[in-house]
Design an enzyme around this catalytic site. Structure first.
Site, short mmCIF file in Angstrom:
data_model
loop_
_atom_site.label_atom_id
_atom_site.label_comp_id
_atom_site.label_asym_id
_atom_site.label_seq_id
_atom_site.Cartn_x
_atom_site.Cartn_y
_atom_site.Cartn_z
CG ASP A 92 -2.03 1.14 1.02
OD1 ASP A 92 -2.04 1.75 0.00
OD2 ASP A 92 -3.01 1.18 1.94
CD GLU A 204 -11.04 7.47 15.37
OE1 GLU A 204 -11.03 6.18 15.39
OE2 GLU A 204 -10.19 7.95 16.00
CG HIS A 401 2.61 3.58 11.10
ND1 HIS A 401 3.12 2.78 11.85
CD2 HIS A 401 1.74 3.18 10.10
CE1 HIS A 401 2.53 1.75 11.69
NE2 HIS A 401 1.72 1.74 10.68
N GLY A 404 0.30 0.06 16.53
CA GLY A 404 1.11 -1.23 16.10
C GLY A 404 0.33 -2.33 16.50
#
Lengths: 478, 138
Positions: A92, A204, A401, A404
């Site tokens: 991606d 979201e 990021h 996890g």
């Protein structure tokens, strides 16, 4: 495996065997116990063995077992002696996050959260092969997306030119070449701009609940009680196909250039080889597709808010705070041994975190540093941070990021058997809509590390600085 | 039929086949078994010819599964029948058959995005049977 403590939040795997450099893992001692359970540390070692790697093979605290690079992995390569690898970017390409600010206060719209979420779920296609019935790009349009990225979307009326100042690389990686993207990849992409996709992708609605750095929050236009919206998606089938196509090329190239591979998924080619240049041009095109995708989704988010709340643009003032890539390879200037060098930095499940005053940080954020967006799981919270000088010195300007994963999708589903996760979240005031109940269970909060712990690691290690905490109100899952 | 590998972010399979053909069919069945829950089976009426060439047997297996995934993503085909007309370690000519995804009959359990080369194994045993390990990107 032998790990040396560098400080409370960093651990070293000393160079050994075929490693060209050390491995450095940013983590607390407690989180390291989870990290040791899967094969991600071996992947840090594998990356350290690639030709031309500079500094260290780095891992952020959200590290977990990926394929090729670990997820949470960062590695920079010398332009002349180093390689570029599709396994260091992932399928991606430019999967990333965009955070939107609004002028709306949660207390005024909270009772309508489910209407807003339902409207977004109707208007923004989700799921693996999802496509827009109302939009199919012809060849010229698609080439425009691949070359110009978010600017193409703006030229078609999706958002406005100011938005581009609030995107990493202004929403366009230079050097993209549509001719390096296969027909199959283009076919997969032509009806997918403006779609969310599947897996961990989401949109979201959130509330700003805590402010850690008032100055930075003010510059970003964030205030307590404010509604924000996060979009997490990438380059969809087009990016997957670009990766797939080039892995095939790189498997051959690795043999051709005599590069020994500890894992086939790390197949690669010298940066300056034809194969390396070709991959970069295709990867940049896929990255631009992802920037355009998030730009277009933002447009439909704006419309969904207007429709469901019966308000106009002047009432909501939805604007991007920032948009960052977390699966990408980029050419950047960094200081190595006191000398400025141009390097190819791979970030696989890691975000850029450039400091204040850096020329690549947009003027509006140059006083505070680049916003770093760290979404957590859908039940707890997300964070906004800013990049720091220390990140520039230690991690090639990179940070974590996300939370996890700590539990596999299979285990998560098993653990959630007999439970209605959507209802449980609704009881906590979080509305969830997903393409399937399976996806919601796979993505249940228990499958993830506590993002607060991950963020505290990067904050305490000094490679990013906390600005605000966001609490989820409603989410649509891919 | 196949064993699941519990990968933190993704998912993998271990498959055994009595022959190379059996291995390829069983991995294809595993791919769809992981991804789609079939509540009511539909008649496989759509047929697609497949032709693949590769440099090695492990690459051939990856490209075979990638092709099936592409048919699912681009044409929404839930494939259930697989035939090989020709198969050796570097090329495959065959036919696959299936039905369009129908939400009244099918539900998507897991969306597999790609077939990876990470820890890939395709091995022939002394008795002529084959074993494969494949990790998918979710």
């Amino acid at each position: 495996m032998k790990l040396e403590r560098v400080h409370d939040y960093a651990w070293r795997i000393p160079k050994h065997g075929r490693m060209n450099v050390d491995g450095i893992i940013y983590s607390s001692e407690r989180m390291l116990n989870d990290i040791r359970k899967d094969e991600s540390l071996q992947q840090v070692i594998n990356v350290a063995s690639l030709p031309g790697i500079v500094g260290a093979s780095l891992a952020m605290p959200d590290i977990h077992w990926g394929y090729g690079f670990p997820i949470g992995g960062v590695a920079a390569f010398d332009i002349d002696k180093g390689i570029i690898s599709p396994g260091g970017v992932g399928y991606d390409i430019n999967c990333g996050v965009r955070l939107l600010r609004t002028e709306l206060e949660v207390r005024d719209i909270k009772s309508k959260t489910s209407e807003v979420i339902n409207q977004m779920f109707r208007d923004i296609p989700t799921g693996v092969g999802s496509h827009r019935g109302d939009l199919r790009l012809n060849k010229d349009d698609l080439d425009g997306v691949l070359v110009d990225g978010a600017a193409w979307a703006v030229s078609q009326g999706y958002g406005n030119a100011d938005d581009l100042d609030h995107i990493e690389a202004a929403g366009c990686i230079q050097g993209a070449d549509p001719d390096c993207v296969s027909d199959r990849a283009k076919k997969r992409g032509c009806n997918q701009p403006g779609t969310l996709g599947s897996g961990n992708h989401f949109i979201e609605m959130q509330e700003v609940v805590e402010i850690y750095d008032e100055q930075a929050a003010n510059v970003m236009g964030l205030f307590p009680g404010q509604l924000t919206i996060t979009i997490h998606t990438g380059s969809r089938g087009l990016g997957h196909q670009v990766c797939e196509d080039h892995i095939e090329v790189m498997l051959k190239a690795s043999r051709k250039y005599g590069i020994e591979l500890p894992d086939k998924q790390l197949c690669c080619a010298p940066i300056k080889s034809d194969e390396g240049k070709h991959y970069f041009a295709a990867m940049a095109a896929a990255a631009n597709f992802a920037f355009a995708n998030r730009q277009m989704i933002m447009h439909w988010v704006r419309l969904a808010i207007e429709k469901s709340l019966q308000i106009g643009p002047a009432d909501h003032c939805i604007n991007p705070i920032y948009d960052i890539a977390h699966n990408i390879a980029k050419f950047e200037e960094h200081h190595v041994g006191g000398v400025s060098k141009r390097l190819c930095v791979h970030r696989k499940g890691a975000t850029r975190a450039f400091p204040a005053k850096h020329p690549e940080v947009p003027a509006c954020y140059r006083a505070i540093g680049q916003p770093v967006l760290i979404p957590g799981d859908m039940g707890r919270y997300s964070f906004v941070l800013v990049g720091t000088d220390k990140a520039m010195k230690e991690t090639f300007g990179s940070s974590c990021h996300g939370a996890g994963r700590v539990m596999s999708r299979h285990k998560a589903k098993k653990a959630c058997r007999g439970r209605d996760i959507a209802r449980e979240l609704e009881e906590q005031g979080i509305i969830v809509r997903g393409a399937s109940s399976g996806t919601i269970a796979e993505e249940a909060p228990l499958a993830y590390k506590d993002v607060a712990e991950v963020v505290d690691c990067v904050h305490n290690a000094g490679i990013a600085k906390k600005v605000v905490k966001l609490k989820p109100l409603g989410v649509i899952k891919g | 039929m196949y064993q699941l590998i519990d990968h933190t972010a993704d998912i993998g399979i271990r498959v055994k086949g009595s022959s190379l053909e059996d291995l390829f069919i069983k991995t294809a069945e595993a791919l769809f078994d992981i991804s789609i829950k079939i509540r009511r089976p539909s008649t496989p009426v759509i047929q697609v010819p497949i032709a693949i060439e590769a440099d090695s047997v492990d690459q051939l297996l990856v490209k075979w599964l990638q092709e099936l995934l592409y048919l699912y993503e681009s044409r929404h085909l839930v494939l259930s029948n697989f035939w090989m007309d020709e198969l050796d370690e570097r090329h495959l000519i065959g036919t696959v058959k299936g039905a369009k995804f129908d939400s009244t009959r099918h539900s998507e359990e897991l969306s597999i995005k790609a077939v990876t080369y990470h820890q890939l194994e395709v091995v022939k045993d002394d008795d002529g049977s084959w074993f494969a390990k494949v990790i998918f990107d979710i």
